[in-house]
Design a protein around this motif. Structure first.
Motif, PDB file in Angstrom:
ATOM      1  N   LEU A  59       0.832  -1.204   0.000  1.00 47.33           N
ATOM      2  CA  LEU A  59       0.000   0.000   0.000  1.00 47.33           C
ATOM      3  C   LEU A  59       0.867   1.255   0.000  1.00 47.33           C
ATOM      4  N   ILE A  60       1.921   1.249   0.827  1.00 46.45           N
ATOM      5  CA  ILE A  60       2.822   2.398   0.884  1.00 46.45           C
ATOM      6  C   ILE A  60       3.498   2.613  -0.466  1.00 46.45           C
ATOM      7  N   ALA A  61       3.888   1.503  -1.106  1.00 47.74           N
ATOM      8  CA  ALA A  61       4.581   1.589  -2.393  1.00 47.74           C
ATOM      9  C   ALA A  61       3.657   1.938  -3.546  1.00 47.74           C
ATOM     10  N   GLY A  62       2.351   1.891  -3.315  1.00 45.36           N
ATOM     11  CA  GLY A  62       1.402   2.155  -4.389  1.00 45.36           C
ATOM     12  C   GLY A  62       1.200   0.981  -5.320  1.00 45.36           C
ATOM     13  N   LEU A  63       1.603  -0.226  -4.879  1.00 41.57           N
ATOM     14  CA  LEU A  63       1.436  -1.420  -5.703  1.00 41.57           C
ATOM     15  C   LEU A  63       0.019  -1.979  -5.618  1.00 41.57           C
ATOM     16  N   THR A  64      -0.717  -1.554  -4.610  1.00 44.54           N
ATOM     17  CA  THR A  64      -2.128  -1.912  -4.478  1.00 44.54           C
ATOM     18  C   THR A  64      -2.833  -0.751  -3.801  1.00 44.54           C
ATOM     19  N   ALA A  65      -4.139  -0.691  -3.941  1.00 51.90           N
ATOM     20  CA  ALA A  65      -4.913   0.420  -3.389  1.00 51.90           C
ATOM     21  C   ALA A  65      -5.668  -0.025  -2.143  1.00 51.90           C
ATOM     22  N   VAL A  71      -3.721   6.662   2.358  1.00 52.73           N
ATOM     23  CA  VAL A  71      -2.280   6.391   2.394  1.00 52.73           C
ATOM     24  C   VAL A  71      -1.567   7.639   1.920  1.00 52.73           C
ATOM     25  N   GLY A  72      -0.727   8.212   2.786  1.00 52.02           N
ATOM     26  CA  GLY A  72       0.035   9.399   2.432  1.00 52.02           C
ATOM     27  C   GLY A  72       1.517   9.101   2.435  1.00 52.02           C
ATOM     28  N   VAL A  73       2.211   9.467   1.353  1.00 51.88           N
ATOM     29  CA  VAL A  73       3.650   9.249   1.228  1.00 51.88           C
ATOM     30  C   VAL A  73       4.303  10.550   0.777  1.00 51.88           C
TER      31      VAL A  73
END
Length: 266
Positions: A59-65, A71-73
């Motif tokens: 989730l952090i990597a943006g590989l899944t929603a 989720v804030g990065v």
């Protein structure tokens, strides 16, 4: 004395707000999960298999929603050079067997269309950072398990990430190699001032590496406890033998026991 420097140090690199993840087959993997990671912090996510640790990284990597929540990065990258915001080291090195160590490390830059003149010195620097300069022309079949994982780490570092996500990268290695890579990782973290989120099943590894250990419950994963590991820096090998290390390990183990059936450090 508070000021701009201390305010900057407290900036948030990663924020998960009431995040949940339910897969298409109906499995509720995660949450609701609330977690903030400060810029430059080293934290470990610790918990039983299937509790959503790896899902949180994805989730952090943006590989899944996420199914719900936010989720804030931080999009800020490495202080000294332009680079990508996130690097990811998976449990398996996933190297291309037909490519040399140098070409495996170069892959993210090649995919990002980075010019050769810029890519070459970055590849050489990343290899030097993980102690593999002499093996740049070798192939994966010629490397030990620990060396393959160093290649995987170099491939993440070559993008100059501000945030490094690591999904049980040392789990399959022997203890001596694992200890050595733990020490090398801490040295790189200090040198490069990265934010690291590290997933592990090992109480002992999490306490040795982390400034903060986040214990997660069984699926759907939630935070059940957090521990701040306060030790003098730089943390050195003698810490493993200290009374404070043993005490932290006992505390974390006790928090983990309800959901992990006592299989601590497996």
């Amino acid at each position: 004395m508070a000021g701009p420097a201390s305010s900057e140090a407290d900036a948030i690199a990663v924020s998960l707000g009431a995040v949940t993840k339910v897969y298409d087959n109906g499995v509720a993997a995660l949450g609701p999960l609330d977690l903030d990671v400060k810029r430059g912090e080293f934290i470990s996510l610790l918990g039983p298999s299937g509790c959503g640790k790896s899902t949180a990284l994805r989730l952090i990597a943006g590989l899944t929603a996420p199914s719900s929540g936010v989720v804030g990065v931080s999009q800020r990258t490495n202080e000294t050079r332009a680079g990508y915001s996130i690097g990811f080291v998976f449990q398996e090195p996933t190297l291309m067997p037909w490519a040399s160590v140098r070409d495996n490390v170069r892959l993210p830059l090649k995919l990002g269309h980075v010019p050769m003149a810029e890519a070459d010195p970055r590849v050489e620097e990343a290899l030097a950072q993980v102690g593999l300069s002499e093996f740049a022309a070798a192939y994966p079949r010629e490397l030990s398990g620990g060396m393959k994982m160093r290649v995987s780490l170099a491939r993440a570092l070559v993008t100059n990430p501000g945030i490094l996500l690591m999904d049980e990268p040392f789990a399959a290695l022997d203890e001596i190699t694992r200890f050595r890579l733990n020490n090398d990782l801490l040295a790189l973290w200090r040198k490069l001032n990265m934010t690291i989120v590290f997933v592990t099943h090992s109480v002992f590894e999490s306490v040795y590496l982390s400034q903060r250990v986040v214990v997660m419950s069984s699926r759907p994963g939630r935070i059940s406890a957090e521990f701040r590991i306060d030790t003098p820096e730089p943390r050195v090998e003698e810490f493993r033998m200290s009374a404070s290390y043993a005490a932290y390990c006992r505390e974390v183990s006790n928090a983990l026991m309800p959901s992990y059936s006592g299989l601590v450090g497996a």
